[in-house]
Design a protein around this motif. Structure first.
Motif, PDB file in Angstrom:
ATOM      1  N   ASN A  70      47.284  48.264  31.537  1.00  8.99           N
ATOM      2  CA  ASN A  70      46.577  48.881  32.805  1.00  8.99           C
ATOM      3  C   ASN A  70      45.420  48.216  33.101  1.00  8.99           C
ATOM      4  O   ASN A  70      44.655  48.769  34.121  1.00  8.99           O
ATOM      5  N   ALA A  71      45.062  47.014  32.745  1.00  9.98           N
ATOM      6  CA  ALA A  71      44.154  46.162  33.034  1.00  9.98           C
ATOM      7  C   ALA A  71      43.924  45.828  34.598  1.00  9.98           C
ATOM      8  O   ALA A  71      45.353  45.858  35.330  1.00  9.98           O
ATOM      9  N   GLU A  72      42.961  45.546  35.077  1.00  8.80           N
ATOM     10  CA  GLU A  72      43.350  44.964  36.635  1.00  8.80           C
ATOM     11  C   GLU A  72      43.932  43.913  36.680  1.00  8.80           C
ATOM     12  O   GLU A  72      44.801  43.707  37.810  1.00  8.80           O
ATOM     13  N   ILE A  73      43.722  42.812  35.998  1.00 11.01           N
ATOM     14  CA  ILE A  73      44.538  41.733  36.094  1.00 11.01           C
ATOM     15  C   ILE A  73      45.855  41.828  35.543  1.00 11.01           C
ATOM     16  O   ILE A  73      46.198  42.539  34.574  1.00 11.01           O
ATOM     17  N   PRO A  74      47.209  41.234  36.281  1.00 12.73           N
ATOM     18  CA  PRO A  74      48.393  41.475  36.254  1.00 12.73           C
ATOM     19  C   PRO A  74      48.682  40.762  34.541  1.00 12.73           C
ATOM     20  O   PRO A  74      48.097  39.894  34.234  1.00 12.73           O
ATOM     21  N   LEU A  75      49.703  41.593  34.187  1.00 10.24           N
ATOM     22  CA  LEU A  75      49.903  41.071  32.696  1.00 10.24           C
ATOM     23  C   LEU A  75      51.403  40.532  32.563  1.00 10.24           C
ATOM     24  O   LEU A  75      52.373  41.235  32.784  1.00 10.24           O
ATOM     25  N   LEU A  76      51.523  39.244  32.150  1.00 12.36           N
ATOM     26  CA  LEU A  76      52.953  38.795  31.909  1.00 12.36           C
ATOM     27  C   LEU A  76      53.331  38.913  30.482  1.00 12.36           C
ATOM     28  O   LEU A  76      52.375  38.354  29.528  1.00 12.36           O
ATOM     29  N   VAL A  77      54.366  39.303  30.241  1.00 10.74           N
ATOM     30  CA  VAL A  77      54.489  39.605  28.838  1.00 10.74           C
ATOM     31  C   VAL A  77      56.055  38.848  28.359  1.00 10.74           C
ATOM     32  O   VAL A  77      57.002  39.252  29.201  1.00 10.74           O
ATOM     33  N   ASP A  78      55.988  38.155  27.338  1.00 11.30           N
ATOM     34  CA  ASP A  78      57.009  37.348  26.757  1.00 11.30           C
ATOM     35  C   ASP A  78      57.577  37.993  25.682  1.00 11.30           C
ATOM     36  O   ASP A  78      56.977  38.006  24.421  1.00 11.30           O
ATOM     37  N   PHE A  79      58.502  39.101  25.798  1.00 14.01           N
ATOM     38  CA  PHE A  79      59.179  39.432  24.760  1.00 14.01           C
ATOM     39  C   PHE A  79      60.119  38.582  23.935  1.00 14.01           C
ATOM     40  O   PHE A  79      61.110  38.112  24.472  1.00 14.01           O
TER      41      PHE A  79
END
Length: 99
Positions: free
Chosen positions: A10-19
């Motif tokens: 939910n942060a301002e900065i986009p988040l890329l998640v590597d599952f």
């Protein structure tokens, strides 16, 4: 998992998640690409890796069936998601389209 995943999503900065999974060959191929990408997008996008075996609840919540699966979150929602190894070029394109 380190930190609060919900907070990161939910942060301002986009988040890329590597599952990923430790036993996954393609995940090992994806790792150096993610590392290179992280240097290029530092300050614009946050990148985290989530081991699906150690974080099964998160993997289930996002219906992760195959690894590696990469997901880009913006404002708490998934704006892009793809399974399989992604090139740095593909990832930069997705990030730039969603900034």
């Amino acid at each position: 998992m380190k930190g609060n995943f919900k907070e990161l999503v939910n942060a301002e900065i986009p988040l890329l998640v590597d599952f990923y999974a430790v036993w996954c060959g393609p995940c090992k191929a994806q790792a150096p690409i993610i590392k290179e990408l992280a240097k290029e997008v530092e300050g614009k996008v946050r990148i985290i890796k989530i081991d699906i075996d150690k974080n099964q609840a998160v993997a289930q919540r996002y219906n992760i069936k195959g690894v590696p699966t990469l997901a880009l979150f913006k404002g708490g929602a998934i704006v892009w998601r793809q399974s399989g190894v992604q090139s740095k070029t593909q990832l930069l394109q997705v990030i730039n389209q969603n900034m």
